[in-house]
Design a protein around this motif. Structure first.
Motif, mmCIF file in Angstrom:
data_model
loop_
_atom_site.group_PDB
_atom_site.id
_atom_site.type_symbol
_atom_site.label_atom_id
_atom_site.label_comp_id
_atom_site.label_asym_id
_atom_site.label_seq_id
_atom_site.Cartn_x
_atom_site.Cartn_y
_atom_site.Cartn_z
ATOM 1 N N GLU A 1 58.024 40.848 4.115
ATOM 2 C CA GLU A 1 57.085 41.065 3.019
ATOM 3 C C GLU A 1 56.572 39.750 2.440
ATOM 4 O OE1 GLU A 1 58.848 43.515 0.103
ATOM 5 O OE2 GLU A 1 58.983 45.291 1.393
ATOM 6 N N LYS A 2 57.294 38.648 2.689
ATOM 7 C CA LYS A 2 56.940 37.387 2.039
ATOM 8 C C LYS A 2 56.543 36.276 3.010
ATOM 9 C CE LYS A 2 59.936 38.168 -1.972
ATOM 10 N NZ LYS A 2 61.086 37.652 -2.750
ATOM 11 N N ASN A 3 57.327 36.088 4.077
ATOM 12 C CA ASN A 3 57.096 34.872 4.861
ATOM 13 C C ASN A 3 56.863 35.097 6.347
ATOM 14 O OD1 ASN A 3 59.603 35.416 5.945
ATOM 15 N ND2 ASN A 3 60.682 33.916 4.696
ATOM 16 N N VAL A 4 56.648 36.337 6.764
ATOM 17 C CA VAL A 4 56.356 36.603 8.172
ATOM 18 C C VAL A 4 54.997 37.279 8.266
ATOM 19 C CG1 VAL A 4 57.074 37.811 10.259
ATOM 20 C CG2 VAL A 4 58.795 36.812 8.747
ATOM 21 N N VAL A 5 54.138 36.736 9.096
ATOM 22 C CA VAL A 5 52.805 37.315 9.283
ATOM 23 C C VAL A 5 52.532 37.472 10.765
ATOM 24 C CG1 VAL A 5 51.868 36.344 7.163
ATOM 25 C CG2 VAL A 5 51.700 35.035 9.275
ATOM 26 N N ARG A 6 51.619 38.355 11.086
ATOM 27 C CA ARG A 6 51.241 38.600 12.468
ATOM 28 C C ARG A 6 49.933 37.890 12.756
ATOM 29 N NH1 ARG A 6 52.180 44.876 14.154
ATOM 30 N NH2 ARG A 6 54.382 44.608 13.680
ATOM 31 N N ILE A 7 49.920 37.146 13.850
ATOM 32 C CA ILE A 7 48.677 36.479 14.245
ATOM 33 C C ILE A 7 48.411 36.772 15.716
ATOM 34 C CG2 ILE A 7 49.051 34.612 12.585
ATOM 35 C CD1 ILE A 7 49.687 32.807 15.020
ATOM 36 N N SER A 8 47.196 36.543 16.149
ATOM 37 C CA SER A 8 46.831 36.761 17.543
ATOM 38 C C SER A 8 47.505 35.717 18.428
ATOM 39 C CB SER A 8 45.314 36.663 17.703
ATOM 40 O OG SER A 8 44.961 36.599 19.070
ATOM 41 N N VAL A 9 47.935 36.142 19.618
ATOM 42 C CA VAL A 9 48.538 35.189 20.539
ATOM 43 C C VAL A 9 47.499 34.214 21.087
ATOM 44 C CG1 VAL A 9 50.411 36.706 21.236
ATOM 45 C CG2 VAL A 9 48.251 36.781 22.485
ATOM 46 N N ARG A 10 46.239 34.526 20.889
ATOM 47 C CA ARG A 10 45.198 33.596 21.336
ATOM 48 C C ARG A 10 45.072 32.391 20.408
ATOM 49 N NH1 ARG A 10 41.707 34.546 25.038
ATOM 50 N NH2 ARG A 10 40.088 33.352 23.972
ATOM 51 N N ARG A 11 45.591 32.542 19.204
ATOM 52 C CA ARG A 11 45.578 31.416 18.273
ATOM 53 C C ARG A 11 46.495 30.314 18.767
ATOM 54 N NH1 ARG A 11 45.341 32.690 12.796
ATOM 55 N NH2 ARG A 11 46.215 30.623 12.419
ATOM 56 N N ASN A 12 46.152 29.088 18.454
ATOM 57 C CA ASN A 12 46.988 27.940 18.797
ATOM 58 C C ASN A 12 47.485 27.288 17.509
ATOM 59 O OD1 ASN A 12 46.636 28.164 21.650
ATOM 60 N ND2 ASN A 12 44.601 27.255 21.451
ATOM 61 N N PRO A 13 48.488 27.908 16.858
ATOM 62 C CA PRO A 13 48.969 27.386 15.572
ATOM 63 C C PRO A 13 49.663 26.043 15.689
ATOM 64 C CG PRO A 13 50.442 29.086 16.373
ATOM 65 C CD PRO A 13 49.267 29.075 17.302
ATOM 66 N N GLN A 14 49.994 25.641 16.934
ATOM 67 C CA GLN A 14 50.670 24.351 17.102
ATOM 68 C C GLN A 14 49.796 23.167 16.717
ATOM 69 O OE1 GLN A 14 49.736 26.493 19.479
ATOM 70 N NE2 GLN A 14 49.604 25.571 21.508
ATOM 71 N N LYS A 15 48.497 23.429 16.507
ATOM 72 C CA LYS A 15 47.626 22.348 16.041
ATOM 73 C C LYS A 15 47.979 21.924 14.613
ATOM 74 C CE LYS A 15 43.214 22.291 16.853
ATOM 75 N NZ LYS A 15 43.066 21.045 17.613
ATOM 76 N N GLN A 16 48.681 22.811 13.899
ATOM 77 C CA GLN A 16 49.110 22.462 12.538
ATOM 78 C C GLN A 16 50.304 21.509 12.617
ATOM 79 O OE1 GLN A 16 49.829 26.021 10.159
ATOM 80 N NE2 GLN A 16 48.618 27.200 11.608
ATOM 81 N N ARG A 17 50.300 20.518 11.784
ATOM 82 C CA ARG A 17 51.420 19.581 11.729
ATOM 83 C C ARG A 17 52.199 19.845 10.442
ATOM 84 N NH1 ARG A 17 47.181 17.164 14.160
ATOM 85 N NH2 ARG A 17 47.544 15.872 16.016
ATOM 86 N N LYS A 18 53.498 20.045 10.568
ATOM 87 C CA LYS A 18 54.317 20.378 9.402
ATOM 88 C C LYS A 18 55.546 19.473 9.326
ATOM 89 C CE LYS A 18 53.001 25.269 9.496
ATOM 90 N NZ LYS A 18 53.508 26.656 9.503
ATOM 91 N N PRO A 19 55.353 18.178 9.167
ATOM 92 C CA PRO A 19 56.517 17.283 9.083
ATOM 93 C C PRO A 19 57.279 17.494 7.778
ATOM 94 C CG PRO A 19 54.526 16.079 8.552
ATOM 95 C CD PRO A 19 54.086 17.448 9.008
#
Length: 270
Positions: free
Chosen positions: A28-46
């Protein structure tokens, strides 16, 4: 056991992601569904604290960080890469992202299989080299990641090996890509929501053990304090004890004064 609805397989078109350091997985708070076609690895989260960053690509301190950043910028926001090198790198970074951001709860078997088929990592174990054998069980849910170090080192080595492979095969950067690494995906032993449920249960058990340990330590500390200093007193007992201490102190002072007077008289010969 997870609830019955967790056993339903997750559609291939979606994957689960969660913000870093949010455990357990809260749907309900921190899990979301996204398309597998998305490339979220472009985000940098150091790590927000530079002093706490480790020597890895996630914290911007990888062995080939500069080339990693350059290639990551070239990835499309969605879909397959244009070149063979780009698709290999996309597969490797999806594995890397799913480990650090999602604790390996998604089916990323297509990514590790693609790296093996491209010749980046061997499928057969070699001496001190079993990257595929360590990572693969986590991608299909045969193993659940709860902090093991083998997968941590294998994931980092996998990305190092990928960048070194691409560096030694420059022609792949100009070779047109015709595949999607998802085409090599295997069937999961445990789907995403099952893995999340297991990780949540383990996390709750570990938290309960930590709370029990803290209570035990506090109880032992109290027993030790009572043994050496006596049981804790109520406020009234404390007041009476302080009065007794004051009377004792006054008596010792008066006794000390009388002794001083006696010494003085003795010196005077009286």
């Amino acid at each position: 056991q997870p609830p019955p609805h967790y056993s339903r397989p997750l559609p291939l078109k979606t994957m689960m992601i969660r913000p870093r350091d949010d455990i357990p997985h809260d749907f309900e708070k921190n899990v979301v569904r996204i398309s597998v076609r998305r490339n979220p690895q472009k985000q940098r989260k150091p790590n927000a604290d530079p002093s706490a960053r480790q020597q890895n690509y996630w914290d911007l301190r990888g062995q080939w960080q500069r080339e990693y950043d350059e290639r990551l910028d070239l990835l499309p926001e969605e879909g397959v890469a244009d070149t063979v090198a780009g698709e290999i790198f996309r597969a490797a970074t999806k594995l890397y992202y799913d480990f650090h951001n999602n604790a390996m709860v998604n089916n990323t078997s297509g990514a590790i299989n693609h790296l093996a088929k491209a010749g980046v990592i061997p499928t057969k174990r070699r001496e001190n080299d079993d990257i595929f054998g360590i990572i693969y069980p986590y991608t299909v849910g045969a193993k659940i990641h709860v902090g093991e170090l083998d997968i941590l080192y294998a994931i980092e080595a996998m990305l190092d090996r990928t960048i070194e492979f691409l560096h030694s095969h420059p022609k792949l950067d100009i070779t047109r890509n015709t595949v999607d690494y998802h085409d090599y995906q295997d069937r999961c032993e445990k789907v995403c929501m099952e893995r999340c449920a297991i990780r949540n249960r383990i996390s709750q058990e570990m938290n309960a053990e930590a709370i029990k340990w803290a209570k035990d330590m506090a109880s032992k500390a109290k027993k030790a304090q009572d043994h050496y200093y006596g049981p804790a007193s109520s406020s009234s007992n404390k007041k009476s004890k302080s009065r007794r201490n004051k009377k004792t102190s006054d008596k010792s002072k008066s006794k000390s004064k009388s002794q001083d007077v006696a010494v003085k008289f003795s010196k005077l010969g009286l």
